[in-house]
Write a protein that holds these residues in place. Structure first.
Motif, short mmCIF file in Angstrom:
data_model
loop_
_atom_site.label_atom_id
_atom_site.label_comp_id
_atom_site.label_asym_id
_atom_site.label_seq_id
_atom_site.Cartn_x
_atom_site.Cartn_y
_atom_site.Cartn_z
N UNK A 190 -45.38 26.81 48.16
CA UNK A 190 -45.37 28.25 48.17
C UNK A 190 -45.21 29.00 46.91
N UNK A 191 -44.76 28.40 45.95
CA UNK A 191 -44.33 29.28 44.65
C UNK A 191 -45.22 28.64 43.82
N UNK A 192 -45.71 27.66 43.64
CA UNK A 192 -46.59 27.19 42.65
C UNK A 192 -48.05 27.14 42.96
N UNK A 193 -48.37 27.16 44.44
CA UNK A 193 -49.98 27.28 44.70
C UNK A 193 -50.72 26.13 44.52
N UNK A 194 -52.03 26.27 44.50
CA UNK A 194 -52.97 25.05 44.23
C UNK A 194 -53.10 24.77 42.99
N UNK A 195 -53.04 25.76 41.98
CA UNK A 195 -53.16 25.22 40.53
C UNK A 195 -51.67 24.94 40.03
N UNK A 196 -50.74 25.18 40.53
CA UNK A 196 -49.39 24.61 40.37
C UNK A 196 -49.06 25.15 38.93
N UNK A 197 -48.85 26.60 38.81
CA UNK A 197 -48.59 27.11 37.56
C UNK A 197 -47.11 27.01 37.38
N UNK A 198 -46.38 27.07 38.41
CA UNK A 198 -44.83 26.78 38.09
C UNK A 198 -44.55 25.51 38.15
N UNK A 199 -44.15 24.62 36.96
CA UNK A 199 -43.88 23.48 36.82
C UNK A 199 -42.56 22.94 36.26
N UNK A 200 -42.28 23.79 35.34
CA UNK A 200 -40.93 23.42 34.56
C UNK A 200 -39.73 24.09 35.24
N UNK A 201 -38.67 23.88 34.73
CA UNK A 201 -37.25 24.44 34.94
C UNK A 201 -37.65 26.00 34.53
N UNK A 202 -38.18 26.27 33.32
CA UNK A 202 -38.38 27.48 32.80
C UNK A 202 -39.43 28.52 33.51
N UNK A 203 -40.37 27.66 34.19
CA UNK A 203 -41.17 28.42 35.24
C UNK A 203 -40.61 29.09 36.19
N UNK A 204 -39.28 28.40 36.64
CA UNK A 204 -38.55 28.85 38.01
C UNK A 204 -37.33 29.71 37.51
N UNK A 205 -37.32 30.10 36.32
CA UNK A 205 -36.43 31.14 36.01
C UNK A 205 -36.73 32.58 36.53
N UNK A 206 -35.62 33.06 37.06
CA UNK A 206 -35.83 34.33 37.74
C UNK A 206 -36.57 34.24 38.88
N UNK A 207 -36.49 32.98 39.52
CA UNK A 207 -37.44 33.23 41.03
C UNK A 207 -36.62 34.00 41.78
N UNK A 208 -35.54 34.02 41.90
CA UNK A 208 -34.85 34.79 42.84
C UNK A 208 -34.90 36.19 42.76
N UNK A 209 -35.16 36.90 41.66
CA UNK A 209 -35.38 38.15 41.72
C UNK A 209 -36.87 38.65 42.31
N UNK A 210 -37.58 37.64 42.43
CA UNK A 210 -38.93 37.99 42.93
C UNK A 210 -39.26 37.35 44.28
N UNK A 211 -38.60 36.19 44.55
CA UNK A 211 -38.93 35.55 45.92
C UNK A 211 -37.36 35.15 46.50
N UNK A 212 -36.68 36.02 46.76
CA UNK A 212 -35.33 35.86 47.38
C UNK A 212 -35.30 34.87 48.45
N UNK A 213 -35.93 35.01 49.41
CA UNK A 213 -35.89 34.15 50.67
C UNK A 213 -36.31 32.66 50.23
N UNK A 214 -37.51 32.51 49.57
CA UNK A 214 -37.65 31.12 49.05
C UNK A 214 -36.53 30.45 48.09
N UNK A 215 -36.07 31.51 47.27
CA UNK A 215 -34.91 30.64 46.42
C UNK A 215 -34.00 30.38 47.29
N UNK A 216 -33.41 31.11 48.32
CA UNK A 216 -32.41 30.68 49.12
C UNK A 216 -32.84 29.69 49.66
N UNK A 217 -33.93 29.34 50.51
CA UNK A 217 -34.17 28.17 51.02
C UNK A 217 -34.17 26.81 50.19
#
Length: 507
Positions: free
Chosen positions: A344-371
């Motif tokens: 759900x975070x990365x999508x088909x093109x998988x733009x979020x791959x590295x740890x740096x790409x996931x930085x700050x995810x909780x600010x935008x996607x709190x529910x997905x981050x909690x899961x």
């Protein structure tokens, strides 16, 4: 209803569903949505689960000249596989948005792969196991490279195919040697033949080669070299599928072969399992420490979890089978859930791959981050999660079997794993210092995907706080497998049969 039909009812349901999808796909316009095909697959998967439940009412079913045996053991793994496929399909309905031209093939291949996996779990004839293994493998080889425009996807598919074919050759050589040593490729007949074989060394070599072939499928070290590259290049929902369902099927086969096919050699193969468990736990966790790509990190994590599961093979038969069944279910729930979040975070093109790409995810996607945090904490083994009770069950079984140091090594490896899991969580709950465009326009989570995530989270939580039902089913499955072995021994040597059944398998 014919026993032959009942024995393969879940597989028949999935096969018919996959064929319907393949026939319906060409009838849709080239640019039309393929979601209806996905819904057909979901309905078929649920129906296969219902069919597996229906099989329980028949007790132990022998079919096709006793090459197929359906019991509580195989039904448990049917449930695990069907559940993983269901969550995968729910999370994949919107995965191909804008790339729908080949989505129909995807849904059909997932179901065909599940057919092979289920077929493996109920086969007690090694040649039938091989057929199921190939059905499963061919589907996953294609699915690994399903993102056609991705070079890493093609690379992962080719690597998986080449190394998988090599491992399959070892499995076939093992079957041939088992036939040469015991005169049969039936698992129960092999167990009987070991008592009179004139070539016990050949029989043990056969088992060793079978272990190599299945060790590849479960990503156990040192047969793990394909895992990081394949997981990195394959689509995220497929990684969630192939890291759980095929492993569950392979472990089911491994449990049957070792505990019911070669029980007389447990003092020898348990040493191999001890070594493989230590190697897998250690190499998996140490390899994950250096990874910055999230999928590669979880690939090494899956190697470590294969090691935790192999610990169960060093225990007494009943404890070992029951704890392995429970851990397989717990690992399937938390791992497929984690990859559903990544999907759900990365999508088909998988733009979020590295740890740096996931930085700050909780600010935008709190529910997905909690899961994601919940699933990762379960992988660590935090209390009140399925991962905690799974590790507790496995390590306790090893201690009861006298392998205290193996349990200690497992606990130490669990401590090492905390570092890379918590490093990912730290990134998720940190503030961004650089631009991350993929987080600025988040892809909404569809209702089916939310249901899939909810099912995975609920299963992980339930296995941690109310595990008694799953433990009873795992014990039921263990008794079902072992009692059938005892009955086979009684049938072949009634004068030497002294069996006391202390468990009512009809409950």
């Amino acid at each position: 209803m014919s026993p032959n039909l009942v024995a393969l009812l879940p597989e028949l349901v999935l096969t018919i569903t996959a064929v319907i999808i393949m026939l319906a796909e060409p009838m849709l316009a080239p640019g039309a949505s393929r979601k209806p095909l996905g819904w057909i697959g979901i309905i078929g998967t649920i129906a296969s689960g219902v069919a597996s439940w229906y099989q329980l009412s028949f007790g132990t079913i022998h079919a096709y000249s006793s090459t197929i045996q359906v019991d509580a053991f195989s039904v448990l793994f049917h449930y695990v596989i069907a559940s993983v496929v269901l969550v995968t399909l729910l999370g994949s309905l919107d995965y191909f948005e804008g790339n729908a031209s080949h989505a129909g093939e995807y849904f059909a291949l997932v179901l065909f792969g599940a057919v092979g996996m289920m077929f493996m779990t109920c086969s007690v004839e090694l040649l039938m196991v091989f057929v199921g293994l190939e059905i499963s493998s061919i589907s996953t080889y294609i699915l690994a490279g399903f993102r056609k425009g991705s070079s890493t996807g093609s690379e992962s598919s080719i690597k998986y195919f080449l190394l998988g074919s090599f491992a399959t050759a070892f499995f076939l050589y093992g079957i041939a040697l088992a036939f040469g040593a015991t005169g049969s490729t039936n698992i129960f007949a092999i167990a009987h033949g070991l008592a009179t074989t004139a070539t016990p060394t050949m029989a043990f070599l056969a088992l060793a080669m079978i272990l190599i072939g299945l060790g590849f499928k479960v990503s156990a070290a040192p047969f793990h070299v394909w895992t990081p590259d394949v997981y990195q290049g394959a689509p995220a929902p497929i990684v969630g599928l192939m890291s759980t369902a095929p492993k569950a099927a392979a472990f089911a086969v491994l449990l049957r072969i070792t505990f019911t096919g070669f029980p007389a050699m447990q003092h020898r193969w348990a040493v191999l399992m001890w070594i493989l468990a230590v190697l897998s736990m250690t190499i998996g966790n140490l390899g994950a420490l250096k990874q910055t790509d999230v999928k590669r990190m979880l690939a090494y994590s899956s190697i470590a979890h294969a090691g935790y599961l192999l610990v169960a093979f060093t225990a007494f038969p009943f404890d070992g089978i029951a704890s392995a069944c429970f851990y397989t279910a717990a690992y399937a729930a938390m791992n497929v859930g984690a990859f559903a979040v990544i999907t759900q975070v990365a999508g088909y093109q998988e733009r979020a791959r590295t740890l740096e790409d996931y930085t700050g995810l909780a600010l935008k996607r709190p529910v997905l981050s909690a899961l994601l945090a919940f699933f990762l904490l379960s992988m660590i083994g935090i209390p009140f999660t399925g991962g905690f009770f799974g590790k507790f069950y496995v390590f306790t079984a090893a201690i009861h079997g006298g392998h205290v140091w193996l349990a200690v090594i497992g606990l130490l490896n669990s401590g090492v794993a905390c570092f890379y899991y918590l490093r990912l969580l730290t990134s998720v709950y940190s503030r961004r210092t650089t631009d991350a465009p993929m987080l600025d326009n988040p892809r909404p989570v569809s209702a089916p995907a939310a249901v899939g995530l909810g099912l995975a989270a609920a299963a992980t939580l339930a296995l941690g706080i109310v595990p008694s039902g799953a433990v009873m089913f795992a014990e039921y499955a263990s008794h079902s497998a072992l009692i059938e072995q005892a009955r086979q021994e009684c049938a072949s040597a009634p004068a030497n049969c002294h069996i006391e059944l202390k468990y009512d398998v009809t409950k």
